[in-house]
Design an enzyme around this catalytic site. Structure first.
Site, PDB file in Angstrom:
ATOM      1  N   LEU B 476      -4.661   5.096  -0.210  1.00 15.92           N
ATOM      2  CA  LEU B 476      -5.161   3.781   0.150  1.00 15.92           C
ATOM      3  C   LEU B 476      -4.280   2.672  -0.381  1.00 15.92           C
ATOM      4  CD1 LEU B 476      -9.030   4.010  -0.208  1.00 15.92           C
ATOM      5  CD2 LEU B 476      -7.662   3.705   1.881  1.00 15.92           C
ATOM      6  N   SER B 477      -3.841   2.911  -1.591  1.00 16.88           N
ATOM      7  CA  SER B 477      -3.016   1.864  -2.181  1.00 16.88           C
ATOM      8  C   SER B 477      -1.788   1.575  -1.337  1.00 16.88           C
ATOM      9  CB  SER B 477      -2.585   2.267  -3.594  1.00 16.88           C
ATOM     10  OG  SER B 477      -1.755   3.406  -3.515  1.00 16.88           O
ATOM     11  N   GLU B 478      -1.410   2.573  -0.649  1.00 14.58           N
ATOM     12  CA  GLU B 478      -0.234   2.409   0.193  1.00 14.58           C
ATOM     13  C   GLU B 478      -0.543   1.571   1.434  1.00 14.58           C
ATOM     14  OE1 GLU B 478       1.033   6.069   1.833  1.00 14.58           O
ATOM     15  OE2 GLU B 478       3.154   5.558   1.708  1.00 14.58           O
ATOM     16  N   GLU B 479      -1.768   1.729   1.883  1.00 13.33           N
ATOM     17  CA  GLU B 479      -2.088   1.111   3.178  1.00 13.33           C
ATOM     18  C   GLU B 479      -2.982  -0.114   3.074  1.00 13.33           C
ATOM     19  OE1 GLU B 479      -4.172   4.380   4.616  1.00 13.33           O
ATOM     20  OE2 GLU B 479      -2.423   5.656   4.827  1.00 13.33           O
TER      21      GLU B 479
END
Lengths: 158, 582
Positions: B476-479
């Site tokens: 999630l942190s990526e997106e």
């Protein structure tokens, strides 16, 4: 035809005059006599006539008058060409319940101050009266304000 | 000269026989007792109405002697017209006297029993309180101005002079304002309780039979003070009705009381009238409306009367007609009126009914909201596609498992079941990262480009401990920057699917908590989905409910086609040939 009207009992009163005399019964005659210790005044019953519409206005309250004992009514009728007052065996309760006004038994009760006059409904101008002195019978007269007393005082029974 | 006793007796008997003979055929009228004082002038008129009126002959007898009284007016005892006069009384005058009244065809007798006593008012204190001493009882009424009367009943030949009045044996001064003597009367102003008691009046009598003599007449009067019991001209007061109207339904029974207060002395008629006629007479035939029996309660200074009027059955003709209660000169009416429609009750009824209906609808809607919406969409779906610039119905965001880590549940749901149900069965078009992206394209770039082309964001959450929490957060942190910016920018609605029950929401990122709080979540259970997936199961209905309404039919056409990936670049969904990409 008899019907029930509102007053179960008439108004009961003693009748006196301004000369300290009261109506008492002597035999079959109503008289005015000075009140004494042993005088038993008659108890007069009054029933207002319920037929207001058929009677004259402004002469006073039309009333049937009678005695409580013996039960009888006061009647003004013409004898020998002159209205006279008589006691009649018809009761005022009977008259009160009668579907028509019975004029010979009706008297217009007119109050002036504390005194009352009773004028015959059948013979206007004739009033219940008594001679002004001593012991005298209660009669009808048209000589108002002369030797006859026509003003009476009605007192409630104590 | 002394008369022999036998002769006197014989004479007496003879005289009695004469009286008896005279009165024998006569009818006794009355017998009266009279107590008189010695020394007083005495007169008694023989009258008996109506006998003594007209042409009658009256004769007075002394019973003891049997002879008629002399008609010589100078005699001490004599008859004058119909009067018996004794001027003055002596103690020998006690006894019976008879007045015989004869008419042409009748004869009547009045008996008078005379008792002469030596008792004088104001003489001898021991006798003062005895009632029989009083000649008359007279009454005065409190607060009034009335008069006492010194009764003097004598023939016209007598002259009465100088009447004096005494109260408690003290002469009343003539100059006093309180008491004013006039002729035979004593006027008493403003009667008070103290005015009661013993009064005495005296007078001098002159008779032509003995003109030089003055006979002194004394009368004692007991005066009682009573409460004012005379009519005072007070008019009766009608307490009810008050010229008011009464609401009543036609056909009903109605009883109305007339409440009156009147003085005890008044002799007023109390009644109900209509059209100037007593109601009992007005309705004498039908007796539909009648006056009731009067009742009364006596109070100290007035009487409370109640007389009612009874309508056995109220009819239309009674409305608007004044029914008047009379009490002497006082009058007050009631008028009947039809009851107004009950607007308040009507409004309350409507309001309650509406509330019930609305509540019912809300309850039904909340219970079957999903089914209703889905039914509505299927029943009224539009064939036309809404041009909103979107290519996809939903962007499927899910934590991609790390390389090599098995995550069958997620893959099964995202890559198999979601396309199967939403795309194949329902005709939606999804963008699934990893399936629909182009290889080699930067993730952030893909997300940023494609999220804008989607109507919903399906967020699949797998909170299973150990398996994917870290991966979830990591991925999630990526997106998330791109996703959230899309959410905020486009206001996109989010469909949160939880693979399992989340034990601790607090452990989730705040953004997820916010989404869950705002949009809710759909829980997916793998075991429940073991069978072949169907869009009609509860889970898929929930998901479909949250999906945008389909504008084109997915059914037979879509289902007959084999699923093929689609491109988001086209303005409209077109099944295209291609291979499934991961």
């Amino acid at each position: 035809m008899s019907k029930e009207l509102s007053m179960a009992l008439p108004f009961y009163r003693h009748v006196s005059d301004l000369n300290q005399r009261v109506w008492v019964l002597q035999g079959q005659t109503l008289i005015m006599a000075p009140r004494k210790a042993n005088t038993v005044p008659v108890i007069v019953g009054l029933y207002p006539c319920p037929h207001l519409e058929t009677l004259e206005k402004d002469r006073g309250k039309p009333m049937y008058l009678g005695l409580q004992e013996p039960q009888c009514s006061l009647l003004c009728t013409k004898i020998g060409g002159q209205p006279v007052l008589q006691l009649n065996e018809r009761t005022i309760r009977n008259l009160y319940h009668y579907p028509e006004p019975e004029k010979p038994f009706l008297f217009y009760h007119n109050e002036v101050g504390s005194t009352s006059t009773f004028e015959s409904a059948a013979f206007l101008g004739w009033f219940i009266a008594a001679d002004s002195t001593g012991q005298s019978p209660v009669v009808m007269t048209q000589e108002v304000g002369k030797t006859f007393v026509t003003e009476f005082v009605l007192t409630t029974l104590s | 000269m002394r008369t022999p006793a036998p002769l006197l007796c014989a004479l007496s008997l003879a005289l009695r026989a004469t009286v008896t003979a005279t009165a024998g055929a006569c009818k006794d009228l009355i017998s009266q007792n009279k107590i008189v004082r010695v020394g007083q002038p005495f007169a008694w008129n023989c009258t008996y109405f109506p006998l003594t009126y007209g042409d009658v002959h009256v004769t007075w007898y002394r019973a003891s002697s049997g002879t008629p009284l002399p008609r010589n007016i100078s005699k001490r005892i004599h008859q004058e017209h119909t009067w018996m006069l004794i001027l003055p009384l002596t103690d020998r005058d006690s006894g019976m006297y008879q007045c015989v009244i004869t008419h042409s065809r009748s004869c009547h007798i009045i008996h008078v029993n005379l008792t002469v006593k030596k008792i004088y008012p104001c003489v001898g204190s021991r006798n003062r309180s005895l009632n029989f001493l009083y000649d008359y009882d007279q009454i005065l009424h409190l607060g009034n101005s009335e008069s006492l009367n010194c009764h003097m009943h004598f023939p016209d030949s007598c002259r009465v002079q100088s009447i004096r009045w005494y109260k408690d044996c003290e002469e009343i001064p003539s100059e006093q304002q309180k008491f004013i003597p006039w002729e035979t009367k004593l006027f008493v102003h403003n009667v008070s309780a103290e005015d009661g008691g013993k009064y005495t009046c005296t007078a001098r009598l002159v008779h032509p039979g003995n003109p030089g003599k003055r006979y002194v007449l004394v009368q004692s009067i007991r005066v009682d003070i009573l409460e004012s019991g005379r009519p005072g001209g007070k008019i009766p007061k009608i307490i009810y009705p008050r010229n008011n109207s009464i609401e009543v339904r036609p056909g009903s029974t109605l009883i109305v009381d007339c409440n009156i207060t009147d003085t005890k002395e008044n002799t007023n008629l109390r009644c109900w009238t209509v059209n100037n006629t007593m109601v009992d007479n007005y309705y004498s035939d039908s007796k539909r409306v009648q006056e009731g029996i009067e009742t009364n309660i006596s109070f100290q200074d007035h009487i409370f009367y109640t007389v009612n009027i009874t309508f056995r059955e109220v009819k239309m003709e009674d409305y608007g007609l004044p029914f008047i209660c009379h009490a002497g000169v006082s009058a007050a009416y009631i008028m009947l009126r039809l009851p107004a429609p009950d607007v308040q009750a009507y409004l309350i009824g409507v309001f309650v009914a509406l509330t019930v209906v609305v509540t019912l609808v809300l309850v039904i809607y909340s219970s079957f909201k999903v089914d209703i919406v889905l039914w509505y969409r299927s029943a009224f779906h539009s064939k036309e596609t809404k041009e909103d610039g979107k290519l996809y119905d939903a962007y499927v965001l899910y934590p991609r498992p790390e390389e090599g880590s098995p995550c069958h549940r997620m893959d099964r749901l995202v890559l198999k079941l979601l396309p199967e149900v939403l795309e194949r069965q329902c005709g939606y078009k999804l963008f699934i990262l990893g399936r629909d992206g182009f290889p080699g394209q930067a993730v952030a770039s893909v997300i940023d480009e494609n999220v804008r082309l989607c109507r919903r964001l399906i967020f699949v959450l797998d909170p299973e401990p150990g398996s994917s929490s870290a991966a979830l957060l990591q991925s999630l942190s990526e997106e998330q920057i791109a996703v959230y910016s899309a959410l905020i920018r486009d206001g996109m609605e989010v469909i949160l699917i939880e693979l399992e029950t989340v034990a601790d929401y607090g452990a989730l990122p705040q953004s997820i908590q916010y989404i869950r709080q705002k949009h809710g979540a759909v829980r997916w259970r793998e075991d429940a989905m073991a069978q072949s997936p169907s869009a009609k199961t509860r889970f898929w209905k929930e998901v479909r409910y949250r999906m945008p309404p389909r504008r084109y039919p997915p059914a037979s056409q879509s289902q007959s086609q084999r699923y093929t990936p689609s491109t988001c670049a086209a303005g409209k969904w077109q099944p295209t040939a291609g291979s499934l990409t991961h």
